[in-house]
Design a protein around this motif. Structure first.
Motif, PDB file in Angstrom:
ATOM      1  N   ARG A  95       0.856  -1.185   0.000  1.00  0.00           N
ATOM      2  CA  ARG A  95       0.000   0.000   0.000  1.00  0.00           C
ATOM      3  C   ARG A  95       0.888   1.230   0.000  1.00  0.00           C
ATOM      4  N   ASP A  97       0.336   5.506  -0.212  1.00  0.00           N
ATOM      5  CA  ASP A  97      -0.607   6.624  -0.241  1.00  0.00           C
ATOM      6  C   ASP A  97       0.057   7.849  -0.864  1.00  0.00           C
ATOM      7  N   SER A 160       3.542   4.392   3.489  1.00  0.00           N
ATOM      8  CA  SER A 160       3.512   3.188   2.661  1.00  0.00           C
ATOM      9  C   SER A 160       3.894   1.990   3.516  1.00  0.00           C
TER      10      SER A 160
END
Length: 257
Positions: A95, A97, A160
């Motif tokens: 992930r 961002d 992240s």
């Protein structure tokens, strides 16, 4: 924070009640736990941490006050590894961002990509809107390339994380595509790596503290630069003949110096 976005007193009170409820659930899970690594306790812990964090944020936004709660870091909150001793397959979850810091730059980059596609028709054009431009860029470039060139695309990096989890066997093709992140078992996480500005702030604070400690130490008495400035050589032997104005004081035996 503006008054329009400020939480109400009722919202803060509701968040406090949520913390109380989460505390009760956590205690109940601990009292009923079946072993050291009971997943129910882990789940209750996460719910309590989330409730406490939400309350802390609302309390600060409304009253400019904080709580003494400290949420453990990600590595501390993961349960012990319970996956296979010798994994035959891995799943990597990532992930990252981003904040859209410069929308016009993002749109311009998407327009360049679109203009280079000679086969695209007017119906295929996507670069005119932000959602379309984002889809175009992320479809054209690999995630790692976007991460390394995020400023070119008008993006600003956020937090992240990367998780590596162990599987019993490789998944079938298309098996998890409908819900790729729903089956993550924290007890099968082999390792994880987090990047956040929070860690940078903590490191900056430590460096500032070290600088203050260094400043308080003062000059080193054995500093050769200081000795040179004073014209002093600690290894030099001075003859008494070279010493001026030496006063010899005689005293009787037993008389204090």
């Amino acid at each position: 924070m503006s008054d329009a976005a400020q939480p109400t007193a009722a919202e803060v009170r509701a968040a406090a009640e949520a913390v109380k409820t989460a505390l009760d659930r956590h205690l109940a899970a601990v009292e009923r736990r079946s072993g050291e690594d009971d997943p129910a306790v882990y789940e209750a812990f996460n719910e309590l941490a989330a409730a406490a964090e939400a309350y802390d944020e609302l309390l600060y936004d409304r009253y400019d006050e904080v709580t003494p709660f400290e949420i453990p870091g990600a590595e501390d909150s993961l349960p012990p590894y319970q996956g296979p001793a010798e994994p035959t397959a891995l799943s990597v979850l990532i992930r990252r961002d981003y904040a859209v810091a410069e929308p016009q730059r993002l749109l311009a980059q998407a327009a360049r990509v679109e203009a280079a596609d000679e086969d695209a028709t007017d119906d295929d054009r996507q670069a005119g809107t932000l959602p379309g431009a984002i889809g175009l860029l992320f479809g054209e470039f690999e995630p790692d390339e976007i991460a390394s060139r995020h400023k070119e695309f008008g993006l600003e990096e956020g937090d992240s994380t990367l998780w590596v989890t162990a599987l019993d066997e490789p998944a079938e093709a298309g098996e998890w595509l409908e819900s790729p992140f729903d089956q993550t078992d924290p007890q099968r996480v082999v390792c994880r790596f987090d990047v956040s500005a929070v860690f940078d702030d903590e490191q900056d604070g430590l460096e500032d503290l070290e600088d203050l400690e260094d400043a308080d130490d003062g000059p080193d008495p054995a500093d050769p630069d200081l000795d040179g400035a004073l014209g002093y050589d600690p290894d030099e032997v001075v003859s008494l003949d070279d010493v001026d104005d030496v006063e010899v004081v005689e005293r009787e035996r037993g008389e204090p110096a």
